[in-house]
Design a protein around this motif. Structure first.
Motif, PDB file in Angstrom:
ATOM      1  N   LYS A  64       1.265  -1.289  -0.238  1.00 23.87           N
ATOM      2  CA  LYS A  64      -0.075   0.344  -0.005  1.00 23.87           C
ATOM      3  C   LYS A  64       0.855   1.017  -0.179  1.00 23.87           C
ATOM      4  O   LYS A  64       1.783   1.610   1.462  1.00 23.87           O
ATOM      5  CB  LYS A  64      -1.115  -0.221   1.150  1.00 23.87           C
ATOM      6  N   LYS A  65       0.552   2.038  -1.140  1.00 21.60           N
ATOM      7  CA  LYS A  65       1.168   3.393  -1.025  1.00 21.60           C
ATOM      8  C   LYS A  65       0.377   4.473  -1.048  1.00 21.60           C
ATOM      9  O   LYS A  65      -1.265   4.880  -1.931  1.00 21.60           O
ATOM     10  CB  LYS A  65       2.728   3.190  -2.337  1.00 21.60           C
ATOM     11  N   GLU A  66       0.828   5.937  -1.214  1.00 22.68           N
ATOM     12  CA  GLU A  66       0.085   7.106  -2.153  1.00 22.68           C
ATOM     13  C   GLU A  66       0.465   6.820  -2.891  1.00 22.68           C
ATOM     14  O   GLU A  66       1.122   6.662  -3.924  1.00 22.68           O
ATOM     15  CB  GLU A  66       0.609   8.472  -0.378  1.00 22.68           C
ATOM     16  N   ASN A  67      -1.126   8.001  -3.700  1.00 19.88           N
ATOM     17  CA  ASN A  67      -0.919   7.401  -5.063  1.00 19.88           C
ATOM     18  C   ASN A  67       0.101   8.572  -5.747  1.00 19.88           C
ATOM     19  O   ASN A  67       1.062   9.958  -4.900  1.00 19.88           O
ATOM     20  CB  ASN A  67      -2.243   8.630  -5.580  1.00 19.88           C
ATOM     21  N   GLY A  68       0.923   8.173  -6.804  1.00 27.64           N
ATOM     22  CA  GLY A  68       1.803   8.660  -6.632  1.00 27.64           C
ATOM     23  C   GLY A  68       2.856   8.497  -8.383  1.00 27.64           C
ATOM     24  O   GLY A  68       3.478   9.172  -9.408  1.00 27.64           O
ATOM     25  N   GLY A  69       1.383   7.598  -8.788  1.00 30.95           N
ATOM     26  CA  GLY A  69       2.013   7.067 -10.544  1.00 30.95           C
ATOM     27  C   GLY A  69       2.171   5.645 -10.590  1.00 30.95           C
ATOM     28  O   GLY A  69       2.763   5.270  -9.735  1.00 30.95           O
TER      29      GLY A  69
END
Length: 320
Positions: A64-69
């Protein structure tokens, strides 16, 4: 030595298609897989679908990660992958069941560090039974950069030796054609490539996919990628004139695409800046490149003046 294949899937709001994608990966006849699902800050049910699948199959790891493309998500997967081999799949595409078994078999038999298969674009997944196919092996993979019909620019229809990728990563500052930049960098250091003449990868087209978007960011990204590749290629002495010429054409056509966008959306100031910056390369292209009469006329209007391009390509269309 482990035969583990790490399959990296960037996931971002793919809920409508994700179950089909996961099924096509998990049902591969090649079972020694770790499936890395990189949730890039989805706001729909994508993460829940990933978690549901992970409960049923221990080969799945959710990141899981923050949106970054998409590039950021793929890089995150690369940093966590354990496999001797690497593959990428988009969260709304599908694979034929024999894909990785056959591609890895070719990789080992031919001692290749990268294997490429063909791709089909379609509206919905329609499996294609595997039959024995022709295989082209190249000891100069960079010569394949201009090869048509094999989706060389795509990162998705390939299996890579992990050692080949090494520290190469996707450029997270580019929102379009990032595949082409990554693959070019890989092929410039690869030593042996196998191209399979069989369709395994199904690129499922949707109206909300990036390829449908006509934005400045898309065309600017396309230009930045082609310029970077052109800068790489022209500085090397081990590239054939044919490849250098092909790369130069791609670079100049990406400039023309920017000019076309500026004319279409009435960006006169930006058009003049681009034309002034790349005038010499555009003139060289028109002088050296063989073009049909219609294509030469089209390009000439775009690189002659903003006024002429506007009149020829858009004034009469708006009048209609």
């Amino acid at each position: 030595m482990s035969n583990l294949l790490s399959v990296i899937v960037p996931v971002y709001n793919n809920a409508s298609y994700l179950r089909h994608t996961l099924a096509s990966i998990l049902h591969q006849s090649y079972a020694d897989i770790e499936l890395l699902l990189v949730d890039d800050g989805s706001t729909d049910e994508s993460l829940s679908i990933c978690e549901e699948a992970a409960k049923k199959d221990s080969r799945i790891t959710i990141i899981k990660k923050e949106n970054g493309g998409v590039s950021s998500a793929r890089n995150c997967g690369l940093d966590r992958a354990h496999g001797e081999y690497i593959a990428f799949v988009d969260g709304d595409d599908c694979l034929d069941v024999e894909m990785y078994k056959e591609m890895l078999s070719v990789m080992k038999k031919e001692k290749a560090d990268i294997v490429n298969c063909r791709v089909i674009k379609e509206g919905s997944f329609s499996p294609i039974p595997y039959t024995t196919c022709d295989i082209l092996v190249s000891e100069n993979p960079r010569d394949c950069l201009s090869k048509k019909g094999h989706f060389i620019d795509s990162s998705l229809n390939k299996v890579y030796a992990r050692d080949l990728i090494g520290n190469t990563r996707f450029d997270e500052n580019i929102s379009y054609s990032e595949d082409k930049l990554f693959v070019t960098e890989i092929l410039l250091k690869a030593t042996r490539m196998a191209l399979m003449d069989h369709i395994f990868y199904h690129y499922i087209q949707h109206k909300d996919s990036l390829s449908w978007k006509d934005t400045y960011e898309v065309w600017e990204g396309n230009f930045q990628v082609n310029k970077q590749i052109y800068d790489w290629i022209r500085a090397r002495n081990d590239i054939t004139p044919n490849i250098k010429s092909s790369v130069f054409r791609g670079y100049v056509k990406s400039i023309i695409a920017l000019l076309r966008y500026d004319v279409k959306y009435r960006k006169g100031k930006k058009y003049k800046e681009t034309l002034e910056l790349y005038h010499d390369d555009l003139c060289r292209f028109m002088k050296e490149t063989s073009l049909s009469f219609a294509k030469r006329l089209e390009y000439k209007t775009y690189i002659s003046s903003y006024f002429l391009a506007s009149i020829v390509h858009y004034y009469f269309k708006r009048k209609k």
